[in-house]
Structures are given as structure tokens and as C-alpha cells.
Write an enzyme that holds these catalytic residues in place. Structure first.
Site, short mmCIF file in Angstrom:
data_model
loop_
_atom_site.label_atom_id
_atom_site.label_comp_id
_atom_site.label_asym_id
_atom_site.label_seq_id
_atom_site.Cartn_x
_atom_site.Cartn_y
_atom_site.Cartn_z
N ALA B 114 0.78 -1.23 0.00
CA ALA B 114 0.00 0.00 0.00
C ALA B 114 0.82 1.29 0.00
CB ALA B 114 -0.94 0.01 1.19
N PRO B 116 3.17 4.43 -0.73
CA PRO B 116 2.83 5.52 0.19
C PRO B 116 1.34 5.81 0.31
CG PRO B 116 3.56 6.42 -1.90
CD PRO B 116 3.72 4.92 -2.01
N ARG B 142 8.20 2.08 5.48
CA ARG B 142 7.23 2.67 4.58
C ARG B 142 5.88 2.91 5.26
NH1 ARG B 142 8.10 2.17 -0.96
NH2 ARG B 142 5.97 1.56 -1.37
N ASP B 181 -0.14 -3.67 -6.17
CA ASP B 181 0.68 -2.63 -6.79
C ASP B 181 2.11 -3.06 -6.48
OD1 ASP B 181 1.51 -0.33 -8.01
OD2 ASP B 181 1.13 0.94 -6.27
N CYS B 235 5.06 -0.18 -12.20
CA CYS B 235 5.51 1.02 -12.92
C CYS B 235 6.75 0.67 -13.72
CB CYS B 235 5.75 2.18 -11.96
SG CYS B 235 6.93 1.85 -10.66
#
Lengths: 153, 307
Positions: B114, B116, B142, B181, B235
């Protein structure tokens, strides 16, 4: 509301709404649909949506949003809590213009004319909404914005 | 340093990119800043107007409401409006992944990686801040950034956990939606002024992170209830980390759903083959976002249905 290993529902769910109503004139109805939690073995209070269920048997870092480190009347409401729930506050409220709001967010002290209880914790509102918690001492409004926020950018 | 310095490793994608010079030029250019207005803060129109007041060069992102593109040199993180939760800054290419989860009020949603917290926040807002949003991140370092994002935006439906996503416990009855993610080689972040990755990732690292991605996806399948939505995003451009990760899933357990990008967002389909390896046919339903098509970073996203 079932507890999890780290958090349990606050036994007195009216504790924070009563304090908010008395001190800041916040309508208790704004907390409808939410549950106040406390970390097991501590005085720390958090608020979460009523439908938010921490999983049993799993270590939880946090639930919802922090309300205060210790119960009222001595505890201080967090600025994030006030930002979310204090837009309708009517007592001990101080409204700042652009320049004063910037100073307040930079943790600087602002001169004010005291209102209502004349001292103690206050809801501070700027042009973009509730800025957070302040503390009135005499004719000074001290910023209670967390130091860490100065590094947000 | 020339704009494309340090980007030679991206030439390996020549077989799958339509215009290599344009791709490299975009991958080396400064990235526009993008912010979206937070409905939990107050009326969106009022916040939108304030953004334009603070940055007259702000232009709406055509494919997403209440989302604004600012010049690269703008520092919205210094605005009090940002500090008090009125806006959130997020890479434009990443926004669609959070939207694709389609989280609804009252659901049980899991975000395995999760921090940032940008997509976590998108999902919480999509849920109208009602239900249970398990915001997990394995890395202790984080967690503060994740908590700060959730607090700043006024989110109360999240439970933050610090568990290995690979072994995340299945919620009772299974999760309605899961977002992976995934950690990746971040090749799509070369445009970020700070924190962008330009160094070529080592093949050893790419291989090991690909194993983590596959394990996280298997975990997502395990914790999702039948019929649940799983969104997988990275990404990076590497097919080994994208289509390859999807290919490792059992087709009898998950289907990859066709995606319809919103008008104004150009995407390309997932690639069916890389390096002589052919993937399961439905990987073409995934979407690739190349930096030169929308003036964004690079991104990959797929939406899966748990069977």
C-alpha cells in the site's frame, strides 16, 4: 463490534462526542456511522468507520484515524481529526487569513483576541478549511501542528 | 546530462514500443505534476477553484474529473491546501490502476503493497470511506508515509498492517477486491525529478523481483473470494514483470478482463510474446501506458476476475 488483538472498541462511545460538543460545539451527529477504538493496554483513542472490521488474530498497526493520545478533558484532539470532523465547530474557534494561516502551519504563534473559554485548546480554521489544533494562552494562539508536517512537501 | 542520458537500457523495448525516439525523449523529460481534489475534505468544485487560484497554469486532466496537471516545477506539497488534505499528488499514469479496482462502500478491500498510499486513498474515496480497507505494507520504514497519507486525507475506513503480502491472511469469506501494486524495477519512473530510477536494473534483481511479483499475485488469488476483482499494477515496462507474472497464474482460477480506457487516455495492449516466450492469450487484455502517448510516466495494469 468485535475487538482484535491490538484494538478494542472504547467502552464509552459518547466520551469524545460529549467533549467535542461541550468544548467546540461540534454536533455529535457528525460521528454517526463511526466507532471509537482504543489501543489495548493504552489510553490512545482512534476513530474508524462503523463498517471497518480489523481482522481477528492479525497484528494491526493502526485502525482508522488517531483522535487523541489520552482521554478528555486532558487529552488534545489531533489536527487530522479536527480537519475531518470540526468544520462545523462553533465554540473556541479562531479563523485566520492567508498570511496568518501560513504562519500557523509553520508552527508559529499568532496574536488573537480570545473568545469563549478564553484559554485552552481551539479549532483553527484557515481559508482552505480546518487547519488543526491550536492552544490559546492569553492573547496568543500557539500552533499544535505536528512538527513532522513541516516536512510534508 | 542530456535528457536521454542513462536511458540506454530502455532500448531493449524496441520490439514492443511504437516510436523509440519519442519514447526515449519522453522518458527523459521532466514529469508534469498531477494532483486530485479530495472529496472528504470539502466540496470538490471549491477545491478545484482553489487549485487554479494557487496555480493559474493548472489544466484539467481530460480523462479524470477533479484531477489537475501542473507544471513540473510547481510544488503543491508546500501549499497548506495539501497539508490539510485538500489535494493529493500522484503520478497520472498510476491513477487509472486505483480507479480500476472499482471499490464500493461497505466492501472488504485489500491493498497488499500500500505505501505511500495514493491508490489506497483512491480506493477509500471510491468506498465513500465506508467498509474495511486493509492497507498492508511489508516494510516498516514505509508505514509512516502510508499512515500520513491516510490521516492527511481524512480516511477512517483503513486498517494498516505490516505483514508479508505473500502470506497475508485471507479475510473471512474472502476479499471483495485486491490490489497488487507490486514492487518492481521502476523503469517507468525515469521522469520523476527525485526518486526516479535511471540506472539499469540488474538481471539478477529483475529475476528475483519477478518471483516476488508472482508470489504476491498468487497470494491475491488465494485471499480473493470467487467473483472478486484483482488488479495487478507495476511502474515498469518489463514483460517479465508484467505479462510474465500474469502468465504464471492458473487460467482455471483467474481470467484477465478486457479493459476500456477512459476517453483521453491512450493505452496499448499487453504483449503476447517476449524473448521467444509466448504468454497466455488473455494477457493482451492488460494495458500498457507509455510515457510518450499521454505525457506521463510508464505503467502497466491488468484487471483479473477470480473464478
Amino acid at each position: 463490534m468485535p475487538a482484535c488483538a491490538d484494538f478494542e472498541p472504547l467502552p464509552d462511545q459518547g466520551l469524545v462526542p460529549r467533549y467535542c460538543a461541550e468544548r467546540f460545539g461540534i454536533d455529535p451527529a457528525v460521528f454517526a456511522g463511526h466507532v471509537f477504538w482504543r489501543r489495548a493496554g493504552s489510553r490512545l483513542i482512534r476513530i474508524a468507520d462503523r463498517g471497518c472490521r480489523p481482522p481477528p488474530g492479525v497484528g494491526v498497526d493502526s485502525i482508522g484515524m488517531q483522535v487523541m493520545r489520552r482521554p478528555p478533558p486532558r487529552g488534545k484532539l489531533t489536527s487530522v481529526f479536527l480537519q475531518r470532523f470540526a468544520a462545523g465547530a462553533t465554540r473556541n474557534v479562531y479563523r485566520l487569513g492567508d498570511a496568518e494561516a501560513l504562519r500557523f502551519m509553520a508552527r508559529e504563534t499568532v496574536s488573537i483576541t480570545p473568545v469563549d473559554d478564553a484559554s485552552g485548546y481551539a479549532v483553527v480554521i484557515g481559508p482552505d478549511g480546518v487547519l488543526g489544533c491550536g492552544r490559546v494562552v492569553g492573547e496568543q494562539l500557539h500552533s499544535e501542528i505536528p512538527r513532522a508536517w513541516l516536512h510534508d512537501a | 546530462m542530456t535528457p536521454t542520458a542513462g536511458l540506454d537500457h530502455l532500448r531493449r523495448y524496441a520490439p514492443i514500443v511504437d516510436d523509440m525516439p519519442a519514447f526515449l525523449a519522453a522518458a527523459g523529460a521532466p514529469l508534469p505534476r498531477v494532483v486530485w481534489s479530495n472529496p472528504l475534505h470539502g466540496p470538490l468544485d471549491r477545491t478545484d477553484a482553489r487549485i487554479v487560484e494557487l496555480c493559474p497554469e493548472a489544466r484539467p486532466v481530460g480523462w479524470r474529473p477533479h484531477t489537475w496537471r501542473l507544471p513540473p516545477e510547481t510544488l503543491p506539497g508546500r501549499w497548506p491546501l495539501h497539508t490539510i488534505g485538500g489535494i493529493y499528488g500522484q503520478e497520472e499514469a498510476a491513477l487509472w490502476a486505483g480507479d480500476l479496482v472499482g471499490a464500493r462502500p461497505g466492501e472488504r478491500v485489500v491493498d497488499l503493497c500500500a505505501s505511500p498510499g495514493g491508490k489506497t486513498a483512491q480506493m477509500a474515496i471510491s468506498m465513500a470511506d465506508r467498509g474495511t480497507l486493509m492497507a498492508n505494507d511489508r516494510m516498516m520504514g514505509r508505514i509512516p508515509a502510508l499512515r500520513r497519507t491516510l490521516d492527511r486525507l481524512g480516511i477512517t475506513c483503513a486498517v494498516v498492517t505490516r505483514l508479508d503480502g505473500v502470506h497475508f491472511p485471507r479475510p473471512e469469506g474472502g476479499a471483495d477486491r485486491v490490489l497488487v501494486d507490486a514492487p518492481c524495477t521502476c523503469e517507468g519512473t525515469t521522469r520523476k525529478s527525485a526518486g526516479g530510477r535511471r540506472a539499469a536494473p540488474g538481471e539478477g534483481y529483475r529475476h528475483s523481483i519477478a518471483q516476488v511479483q508472482r508470489a504476491l499475485l498468487r497470494s491475491a488469488v488465494r485471499i480473493a473470494r470467487p467473483g472478486a476483482t484483482i488488479v495487478y499494477a507495476t511502474c515498469t515496462y518489463a514483460p517479465e514483470e508484467n505479462e510474465g507474472a500474469l502468465d504464471a497464474l492458473d487460467p482455471s482460477e483467474v481470467a484477465i478482463e478486457p479493459l476500456t480506457p477512459p476517453p483521453g487516455l491512450k493505452t496499448c495492449p499487453g504483449v503476447p510474446e517476449w524473448g521467444g516466450v509466448y504468454f497466455r492469450p488473455d494477457v493482451v487484455h492488460a494495458a500498457r501506458i507509455w510515457p510518450h502517448h499521454n505525457d506521463t510516466g510508464g505503467f502497466f495494469v491488468a484487471r483479473l476476475r477470480r473464478l
